[in-house]
Design an enzyme around this catalytic site. Structure first.
Site, short mmCIF file in Angstrom:
data_model
loop_
_atom_site.label_atom_id
_atom_site.label_comp_id
_atom_site.label_asym_id
_atom_site.label_seq_id
_atom_site.Cartn_x
_atom_site.Cartn_y
_atom_site.Cartn_z
N HIS A 416 40.45 -29.97 -22.65
CA HIS A 416 41.44 -31.14 -23.38
C HIS A 416 41.24 -32.73 -22.53
O HIS A 416 41.90 -33.48 -23.00
CB HIS A 416 42.80 -30.49 -23.18
CG HIS A 416 43.65 -30.98 -24.56
ND1 HIS A 416 43.20 -31.74 -25.49
CD2 HIS A 416 44.67 -30.27 -25.09
CE1 HIS A 416 44.04 -32.04 -26.49
NE2 HIS A 416 44.74 -30.97 -26.32
N ASP A 420 39.54 -34.05 -27.56
CA ASP A 420 40.81 -34.16 -28.38
C ASP A 420 41.10 -33.08 -29.27
O ASP A 420 39.80 -32.42 -29.87
CB ASP A 420 40.99 -35.46 -29.19
CG ASP A 420 41.09 -36.74 -28.13
OD1 ASP A 420 41.35 -36.61 -26.88
OD2 ASP A 420 40.66 -37.66 -28.55
#
Length: 444
Positions: A416, A420
Site C-alpha cells: 500500500h 493505491d
C-alpha cells in the site's frame, strides 16, 4: 601425514555467512577429491561444498543448523603430505604480531545453533506445559474432595499462583498448602494436577480413546528457516492491502478444453496457469507500477518492462518461488512447458540460483485446495502478488435466467506504500476482463 583445513568458501554476491544444512561425511570417513562434503544454504539456494583433496575426516567445524561466516573452518582432513594447517597458524600469528596493542576484532558472524534461534524467537513456555484444555484441567472429581480449609477461610497464595490456578481452572479452596502458614505454592498446584491426572487415568483405563501427552521439538533450519525469515520480513516491512475479485471463467475453461482436445498430443496439456500468466503480462502493460520492486531503504521504486513472474511452488522441503523469466515472450504452450520444467527442478532441489531469484511479481495458487478467499503474503521486495482460488460451479443470474457458471476468485495483495487501492482494483479488473473474454488474450 598432515592436516588440511577446508574453510567455508566465498559463495560470491557479497554473502558473508551461510547456514550449514547437511553433512555428507562424518569423522573417520575417507573422502576423495571432488566428493561432496556438505550442503550450505544462501537465501533460497543450496550450494554443495566439495573436497579439494583426498584424505580422512578428522573433525567437523559445525553442526547442522549453524550459521557460519565465510572463511570459518568447515572441516579438517588428514592427508598425505604436509597439509595447510601450519600455513593458517603462521598467518594468524603474523596478524597478531602486526597489531599487538589493538583489541581483538569482533567476528564477522557467530555460529548460532538453530535450536537457539527457535528458543530466542519463541515465547517462554508456561510453568506446566501439559497439552490439556482448561476444561480438562478442572478436576472432575474435585467436588468429592473435602475442602483443604474451613468454609470462609481464604486460601493463602501469591498473585502469580492465583493467576496460574485461574488459568488452569483449579479452585484453590481444595488445594492443600505446604508453604509457610499453609500458603499454596506452585509445587502444590503441580501436585494437584498430577493427582487429578492419575485419577482420570484410573477412571479411563480400558477406554476407547487414550490420551497422548507426547511433545516433539522440530528445529527450524535450512529452507524452513529461510521461509520463516522471508515471511516475517515481508509482513514486518510491507503494509499489505488485499483485494478479492470474482471472475467468471466459464468461457476460458471451454477454450482450454478445446485447445487440449486438439493440441494436447502435440504440444502438451494446458492448465489455467498459462492463461493467468498471459493475462497478467497484458494487464501489467497498462499498470507498470505494479510490475516493480521497492527498495524501502533507499526509497526507490524500480519498474520493469520485462515480466519475471515468480510461481510459488510447494516442495517437500517447503515453499519456493521459481521464476519464469521474460514471461512476456512466451506463448501458452511455451509458458506451460517452462513452468513444468521449473516446478520439477525445484521439487528435486536442482533449480539453479538464477531460476529462484529476480522475480518482479508473483503468482500463487493452492490448486484444488484454493478455498474461497486467501490473503497471500507479498514476496519482498516486490509490490504485488496475485493469488488464485479454486474454480467452483455455481448458479448465477445471466440475462434474467439462472444458469450454471464456473467462478473463481483472485485474492491479491499489494504494497500500500506503492500501489493505491484504486489502482490495485483496476489492475485485477483488467485481468478479469482478459480472462472472461479469453479471445482478448490473443489480440495485440
Amino acid at each position: 601425514m598432515g592436516i588440511h583445513i577446508i574453510k567455508m568458501p566465498d559463495i560470491g554476491e557479497g554473502i558473508a555467512e551461510v547456514e550449514l544444512v547437511e553433512w555428507h561425511v562424518q569423522p573417520g570417513a575417507t573422502v576423495v577429491e571432488d566428493q561432496i562434503l556438505a550442503d550450505v544454504m544462501t537465501d533460497k539456494a543450496t550450494v554443495q561444498v566439495p573436497s579439494p583433496v583426498h584424505g580422512r575426516v578428522v573433525s567437523l567445524g559445525g553442526q547442522v543448523g549453524e550459521v557460519m561466516a565465510v572463511g570459518a573452518e568447515l572441516i579438517r582432513l588428514e592427508i598425505e603430505g604436509e597439509g595447510n594447517e601450519h600455513t593458517f597458524k603462521t598467518r594468524a600469528a603474523a596478524s597478531k604480531t602486526e597489531a599487538p596493542a589493538a583489541p581483538a576484532a569482533a567476528p564477522v558472524a557467530v555460529a548460532v545453533p538453530a535450536q537457539a534461534v527457535v528458543a530466542a524467537s519463541a515465547p517462554a513456555p508456561a510453568p506446566v506445559a501439559e497439552a490439556s484444555s482448561r476444561s480438562a484441567a478442572v478436576s472432575p472429581h474435585a467436588a468429592s474432595h473435602a475442602p483443604a480449609r474451613a468454609v470462609g477461610q481464604r486460601p493463602l497464595a501469591s498473585p502469580a499462583v492465583r493467576r496460574r490456578a485461574w488459568d488452569l481452572g483449579i479452585t484453590l479452596q481444595y488445594v492443600p498448602g505446604t508453604g509457610p502458614a499453609g500458603r499454596i505454592t506452585h509445587g502444590d498446584l503441580d501436585a494437584w494436577l498430577a493427582r487429578d491426572r492419575n485419577a482420570t487415568s484410573n477412571r479411563t483405563t480400558g477406554s476407547l480413546y487414550q490420551s497422548n501427552d507426547e511433545e516433539t521439538q522440530v528445529p527450524v533450519i535450512g529452507l524452513r528457516r529461510k521461509i520463516a525469515q522471508k515471511m516475517q520480513e515481508s509482513k514486518r516491512r510491507i503494509p499489505h492491502f488485499t483485494y478479492v475479485e470474482e471472475i467468471d471463467v466459464t468461457e476460458l475453461e471451454s477454450l482450454r478444453a478445446r485447445l487440449n482436445s486438439q493440441y494436447a498430443a502435440q504440444r502438451g496439456k494446458l492448465t489455467l496457469l498459462p492463461f493467468l500468466a498471459r493475462a497478467m503480462v497484458l494487464a501489467l502493460r497498462e499498470f507498470p507500477q505494479i510490475n516493480a520492486r521497492f527498495d524501502d531503504d533507499a526509497g526507490v521504486v524500480t519498474q520493469y518492462g520485462a515480466v519475471h513472474l515468480g510461481i510459488a511452488a510447494q516442495t517437500p522441503a517447503g515453499l519456493m518461488v521459481p521464476v519464469l523469466h521474460h514471461a512476456e515472450t512466451l506463448d501458452l504452450w511455451s509458458c506451460s512447458a517452462e513452468v513444468a520444467r521449473l516446478a520439477e527442478a525445484t521439487r528435486q532441489g536442482k533449480a539453479a540460483r538464477d531460476e529462484l531469484t529476480g522475480s518482479t511479481i508473483t503468482l500463487t495458487s493452492l490448486g484444488p485446495l484454493g478455498g474461497i478467499v486467501s490473503t497471500p503474503v507479498i514476496n519482498h521486495p516486490e509490490v504485488a502478488i496475485v493469488g488464485v482460488n479454486r474454480v467452483v460451479e455455481r448458479p448465477v443470474f445471466l440475462e434474467g435466467r439462472v444458469v450454471a457458471r464456473k467462478l473463481m476468485n483472485l485474492s491479491s495483495s499489494f504494497d500500500h506504500r506503492v500501489v493505491d487501492g484504486m489502482h490495485a482494483a483496476e489492475f485485477i479488473q483488467c485481468i478479469r476482463r482478459y480472462l472472461e473474454c479469453p479471445a482478448l488474450l490473443f489480440v495485440e
